[in-house]
Design an enzyme around this catalytic site. Sequence first.
Site, PDB file in Angstrom:
ATOM      1  N   LYS A 150      14.068  -0.913  76.164  1.00 30.82           N
ATOM      2  CA  LYS A 150      15.443  -1.220  76.548  1.00 30.82           C
ATOM      3  C   LYS A 150      15.587  -2.737  76.526  1.00 30.82           C
ATOM      4  O   LYS A 150      15.433  -3.423  77.538  1.00 30.82           O
ATOM      5  CB  LYS A 150      15.731  -0.627  77.935  1.00 30.82           C
ATOM      6  CG  LYS A 150      17.208  -0.442  78.193  1.00 30.82           C
ATOM      7  CD  LYS A 150      17.422   0.538  79.320  1.00 30.82           C
ATOM      8  CE  LYS A 150      18.815   0.452  79.898  1.00 30.82           C
ATOM      9  NZ  LYS A 150      19.895   0.635  78.955  1.00 30.82           N
TER      10      LYS A 150
HETATM   11  N1  PMP Z   1      21.168   4.555  74.972  1.00 27.68           N
HETATM   12  C1  PMP Z   1      21.396   3.234  75.168  1.00 27.68           C
HETATM   13  C2  PMP Z   1      21.366   2.308  73.985  1.00 27.68           C
HETATM   14  C3  PMP Z   1      21.631   2.744  76.452  1.00 27.68           C
HETATM   15  O1  PMP Z   1      21.844   1.437  76.646  1.00 27.68           O
HETATM   16  C4  PMP Z   1      21.634   3.644  77.546  1.00 27.68           C
HETATM   17  C5  PMP Z   1      21.828   3.147  78.958  1.00 27.68           C
HETATM   18  N2  PMP Z   1      23.062   2.606  79.191  1.00 27.68           N
HETATM   19  C6  PMP Z   1      21.440   5.016  77.297  1.00 27.68           C
HETATM   20  C7  PMP Z   1      21.186   5.430  75.997  1.00 27.68           C
HETATM   21  C8  PMP Z   1      21.422   6.022  78.428  1.00 27.68           C
HETATM   22  O2  PMP Z   1      20.223   5.912  79.141  1.00 27.68           O
HETATM   23  P1  PMP Z   1      20.105   6.212  80.693  1.00 27.68           P
HETATM   24  O3  PMP Z   1      20.549   7.612  80.893  1.00 27.68           O
HETATM   25  O4  PMP Z   1      18.676   6.012  81.007  1.00 27.68           O
HETATM   26  O5  PMP Z   1      20.991   5.251  81.395  1.00 27.68           O
END
Ligand code: PMP
Length: 288
Positions: A150
């Site tokens: 991330k």
């Molecule tokens: N994909 C991306 C590119 C993201 O930035 C996020 C989080 N905002 C998600 C998917 C969703 O992930 P999560 O459920 O862990 O927030």
Amino acid sequence: MALCWMDGEFMPAEQARINVMDHGLLYGDGVFEGLRFYGGTVFRSQDHLQRLFDSARAIALNIPYSLQELNRAIESLISQSLLSEGYIRLIVTRGVGPLGLDPGQCKKATVFMVLDELSLVSQTVRQSGLSLIVSSVRRIPNDSIDSRVKSLNYLNQILARLEATSAGADEAVLLNQQGFVAEASTENVFIVKDRCLLTPPSSDGALAGITRQVLLDLAQDQLCTREQSLTSYDLYTADECFLSGTGAELLPVRQVDGRALGQCPGPVFQMLQNKYHELVYGAQLREA
Ligand code: PMP
């Protein structure tokens, strides 16, 4: 009012300062997490912190705090905020260093958090569903930056969002280099087809979303669930489509590239949204 935690200090976010020589700012060199808290408690905090530490390890970035220390900082930030519900952005950058990419010149990572209320999508769109486009911008390939990291680099997702906005749509889906669905700009993508809940695997360019995993677990005893490669054809012909993310929570999709979907919000979406609310607000609901 947005509140910030930086190196053990609390301050209004507008008073927090970042050094202009920070490589997070200069090169997007860093990783982050977005967490939500409900009833004063962070939902899946261990999963978020573990993903932060994994992202940091994957880019050889040393976080100068332990997971427990960050967890305690998050808890204090929430109690300082006096909010019972909100969103926390936790950022770790490579830190301050001279111009030039060399991460070895940055002696200590910069770590900070911002807490605020967050509502990404209007209530109207939340109820009627989103209109999506399949963007011409591709997800960064996994052999460049693994989608499980991330990272602070969101420029291609931002370009995809700009494309969606100029097409009059609410959100964009990014495909990978092979033409398979990766994810939306900041959410994971799900479809329902013939009583099966399907979502792309992270090897197709999806972040290993925490909300995504929660939904797969919640659906497991109700219908078949599978990680499976999907194309735009699968989105166009789905019985239901929806998005998931910590910030966005669950969002139903009403159309993709102008093709209306069968049901929006569909029965599987509604079932999962109820279960999700029960999970995140459950403790409060039971105490009330
Ligand atoms: N994909 C991306 C590119 C993201 O930035 C996020 C989080 N905002 C998600 C998917 C969703 O992930 P999560 O459920 O862990 O927030």
